[in-house]
Motif scaffolding. Sequence first.
Motif, mmCIF file in Angstrom:
data_model
loop_
_atom_site.group_PDB
_atom_site.id
_atom_site.type_symbol
_atom_site.label_atom_id
_atom_site.label_comp_id
_atom_site.label_asym_id
_atom_site.label_seq_id
_atom_site.Cartn_x
_atom_site.Cartn_y
_atom_site.Cartn_z
ATOM 1 N N SER A 48 0.836 -1.204 0.000
ATOM 2 C CA SER A 48 0.000 0.000 0.000
ATOM 3 C C SER A 48 0.872 1.256 0.000
ATOM 4 O O SER A 48 1.943 1.285 0.600
ATOM 5 N N ASN A 49 0.385 2.271 -0.704
ATOM 6 C CA ASN A 49 1.096 3.546 -0.793
ATOM 7 C C ASN A 49 0.065 4.652 -1.020
ATOM 8 O O ASN A 49 -0.670 4.628 -2.016
ATOM 9 N N ASN A 50 0.017 5.599 -0.099
ATOM 10 C CA ASN A 50 -0.967 6.685 -0.204
ATOM 11 C C ASN A 50 -0.735 7.585 -1.406
ATOM 12 O O ASN A 50 -1.657 8.232 -1.899
ATOM 13 N N LYS A 51 0.518 7.638 -1.897
ATOM 14 C CA LYS A 51 0.847 8.521 -3.016
ATOM 15 C C LYS A 51 0.560 7.888 -4.371
ATOM 16 O O LYS A 51 0.670 8.542 -5.395
ATOM 17 N N ASN A 52 0.246 6.593 -4.382
ATOM 18 C CA ASN A 52 0.001 5.880 -5.634
ATOM 19 C C ASN A 52 -1.374 5.224 -5.565
ATOM 20 O O ASN A 52 -1.611 4.340 -4.741
ATOM 21 N N ILE A 53 -2.296 5.678 -6.429
ATOM 22 C CA ILE A 53 -3.671 5.169 -6.412
ATOM 23 C C ILE A 53 -3.715 3.701 -6.798
ATOM 24 O O ILE A 53 -4.479 2.915 -6.222
ATOM 25 N N MET A 55 -1.455 1.357 -6.372
ATOM 26 C CA MET A 55 -0.969 0.498 -5.291
ATOM 27 C C MET A 55 -1.989 0.410 -4.157
ATOM 28 O O MET A 55 -2.178 -0.649 -3.558
ATOM 29 N N SER A 56 -2.664 1.512 -3.872
ATOM 30 C CA SER A 56 -3.719 1.496 -2.849
ATOM 31 C C SER A 56 -4.879 0.615 -3.277
ATOM 32 O O SER A 56 -5.436 -0.149 -2.471
ATOM 33 N N GLU A 57 -5.239 0.699 -4.567
ATOM 34 C CA GLU A 57 -6.319 -0.138 -5.092
ATOM 35 C C GLU A 57 -5.926 -1.622 -5.049
ATOM 36 O O GLU A 57 -6.737 -2.484 -4.695
ATOM 37 N N SER A 59 -3.787 -3.056 -2.988
ATOM 38 C CA SER A 59 -3.769 -3.533 -1.606
ATOM 39 C C SER A 59 -5.191 -3.820 -1.104
ATOM 40 O O SER A 59 -5.423 -4.801 -0.384
ATOM 41 N N LEU A 60 -6.170 -2.972 -1.504
ATOM 42 C CA LEU A 60 -7.564 -3.197 -1.099
ATOM 43 C C LEU A 60 -8.129 -4.466 -1.738
ATOM 44 O O LEU A 60 -8.775 -5.284 -1.070
ATOM 45 N N LYS A 61 -7.857 -4.659 -3.039
ATOM 46 C CA LYS A 61 -8.315 -5.871 -3.726
ATOM 47 C C LYS A 61 -7.693 -7.113 -3.102
ATOM 48 O O LYS A 61 -8.376 -8.124 -2.901
ATOM 49 N N TYR A 62 -6.408 -7.029 -2.817
ATOM 50 C CA TYR A 62 -5.719 -8.180 -2.227
ATOM 51 C C TYR A 62 -6.318 -8.531 -0.865
ATOM 52 O O TYR A 62 -6.521 -9.711 -0.557
ATOM 53 N N PHE A 63 -6.603 -7.503 -0.079
ATOM 54 C CA PHE A 63 -7.191 -7.728 1.248
ATOM 55 C C PHE A 63 -8.556 -8.411 1.142
ATOM 56 O O PHE A 63 -8.848 -9.360 1.884
ATOM 57 N N GLY A 120 -0.728 -3.298 -10.416
ATOM 58 C CA GLY A 120 -0.622 -2.105 -9.583
ATOM 59 C C GLY A 120 0.552 -2.121 -8.619
ATOM 60 O O GLY A 120 0.649 -1.231 -7.772
ATOM 61 N N LEU A 121 1.442 -3.119 -8.729
ATOM 62 C CA LEU A 121 2.563 -3.246 -7.792
ATOM 63 C C LEU A 121 3.891 -2.910 -8.445
ATOM 64 O O LEU A 121 4.023 -2.957 -9.668
#
Length: 337
Positions: A48-53, A55-57, A59-63, A120-121
């Motif tokens: 997850s990375n707040n500066k990269n949409i 990567m955030s997406e 991390s949410l999908k993976y979770f 996204g990674l």
Amino acid sequence: MFMTFNFNKMFFLFILFFSVMISISSNSWFGCWIGLEINLLSFIPLISNNKNILMSEASLKYFLVQSLASINLLFCILLKMSLLKNFEMNFFISILMNSSLLMKMGSAPFHLWFPNIIEGLMWFNSFILMTWQKITPMILLMYYFNKTFLIIIIIMNSIIGALGGLNQTSLRKLMAFSSINNLSWMISAIMISENLWILYFSLYSFLISIMCLLFSMMNMFFINQLFFININYLIKLMFLINFLSLGGLPPFIGFFSKWIIINFLMNNNLILLNFVLIMMSLILLFFYIRIIYSSFMFNYLKLKWIKIKIKNNLINYLNYFSFFSLFSMIISTFFYL
């Protein structure tokens, strides 16, 4: 390097390593499930990375996907404990538990999340997702699997992994579908022997690490970057060796473990399964060779404003090892005959 390390990243990497040790050394299914949950909670902060949409997406999908698989696995564990003497239900539980573990490792037909999340990674996180994150589900699959169900899954992995990578322009998605295809060989190794799975997984992780390291050092994410960037021909030769080895072309080192699996499947009269695995590997080799051929032959002189040279002895040594494995394969062939 793959990524900039700091204390937080190192801490979560240690927890990631520790969680796998918990799962594979546990003597109960609840202990294995706890290890999987710790693994999930330690991998989310890494990707997850707040500066990269994107990567955030991812991390949410993976979770969400991993949580769903964990709930199914926990349900199977409770069901198995309560219906231990009911043999008819055991067949249903084995398929459900295998499906949960296959979803966790990104296997077909539960693979749809896998290429989207890898897209996204960064390359280091993609490497962890394609290698380290598969260890726990695959070892748990060894403990309790349904052979007939796994043979169907192997065929699906092989076909989807080969055909899914044909029209991909993203290198990360291409490597994801390659991972799905290699998963069919790994599951075949699980059905044969644990030592064979360790051999195949070690060689696969070694080759994937070289590819991800090369792509990361050159900051490459799409196939057309291989045409537009002025790359040294020695680096292109490294790509050629590692792509062909990853595809399992003899006599490269990637063929060695596949060769052993082919022999075992032939001895167990699984000829149709062997045929599917070999034919799909040929398709995999087709789009690998297409990439290499294009990068060698296409010459956009006006567009190549960036020149890349890698001065890293470690990369050279790793690729020399892959190249000189040719001779060990030839020698081992004579011994086998």
